[in-house]
Write an enzyme that holds these catalytic residues in place. Sequence first.
Site, PDB file in Angstrom:
ATOM      1  N   GLY A  52       2.019   9.337   7.045  1.00  0.00           N
ATOM      2  CA  GLY A  52       1.185   8.199   7.451  1.00  0.00           C
ATOM      3  C   GLY A  52       1.459   6.967   6.606  1.00  0.00           C
ATOM      4  N   CYS A  53       1.162   5.798   7.162  1.00  0.00           N
ATOM      5  CA  CYS A  53       1.431   4.545   6.450  1.00  0.00           C
ATOM      6  C   CYS A  53       0.196   4.006   5.741  1.00  0.00           C
ATOM      7  CB  CYS A  53       1.924   3.483   7.412  1.00  0.00           C
ATOM      8  SG  CYS A  53       3.558   3.813   8.030  1.00  0.00           S
ATOM      9  N   ILE A  54      -0.911   4.703   5.812  1.00  0.00           N
ATOM     10  CA  ILE A  54      -2.116   4.116   5.230  1.00  0.00           C
ATOM     11  C   ILE A  54      -2.871   5.176   4.442  1.00  0.00           C
ATOM     12  CG2 ILE A  54      -3.421   4.496   7.360  1.00  0.00           C
ATOM     13  CD1 ILE A  54      -3.983   1.388   5.301  1.00  0.00           C
ATOM     14  N   ASN A  91       0.827  -1.205   0.000  1.00  0.00           N
ATOM     15  CA  ASN A  91       0.000   0.000   0.000  1.00  0.00           C
ATOM     16  C   ASN A  91       0.864   1.259   0.000  1.00  0.00           C
ATOM     17  OD1 ASN A  91      -2.667   1.259   0.260  1.00  0.00           O
ATOM     18  ND2 ASN A  91      -1.873   1.922   2.241  1.00  0.00           N
TER      19      ASN A  91
END
Lengths: 181, 106
Positions: free
Chosen positions: B104-106, A46
């Site tokens: 952020g990772c998402i 992602n």
Amino acid sequence: MATVDMSILDKIKGQPAGDKKAKRKLCLVASKGSLDMAYPPMILANAARMSGIDVDIFFTFWGLDIITKSKMNNINISAVGNPSFSMAPYAPWFKIPTWLGALPGMSWVATWMMNREIAKLDFPPIPEFMEMLVDTGARVFGCQMSMDMMGLDEDDLMDGAEVLGAMEFMEMSADAQVVFV
Amino acid sequence: MTLTINPEVLEGIEFDEEGFMVDADDWTPTIGETIAAILELDLTERHWDVINFVRQEYADKGEAPTLRRITKVGGIPTKELYQLFPDGPAKIAAKVSGLAKPTGCI
């Protein structure tokens, strides 16, 4: 006439003038089917897509559970055999010994707790995360050999997943960075 | 597709080494359009839905929303978000909206 430092344009583009970089590509091999090992490849995939990097994920062996319709809703963490296993974040000092982790229900409790922590960070549950990855344009493949071994065919996999042999994976990953999880 | 770039718009605006605006409060829609043009991005109404949501979140919370928040709360489906910003929605949307590189990772 206003003066603007034209190097700003290259900075914004993120590359030196005239240097059209080849698009970066990442191939992830996901080989584990436990909750703690399912998230790392999904998060990396992602993050790569968010940065505009092409991503292929190859699910092999137990990793296949992550994209198998009948299994992906029920990915668990094992409560035994992990020397780092503790009551983090509640009591990180309390390491759970294997004999305690082997008690009935421990795996269920650990899975429930970890799922709760994952949700707190706003990471989706595995089936939703995988759907999201397919929507981002990440390509998802099931390993042919592992599927034969486990008696699965393409219909058993989530929508958007394809079946691929190891040789084809080699061709596909020829110009990519490969990460094995 | 021909996009006209007016670099004059960027006069006096500071950018970091990776091309993100240093002060998000200097941003105007015209600057956003110019940055988009430099990135060869033709802004449509849907791009502006994303940019406006991101700017609104920044105004409310002082930081850029995660992509997950843009899809969940901003109502832009993941698929569409990646069609709008094919070179990576996290970085490109932040750049065009005048915000710092997202962490952020998402």
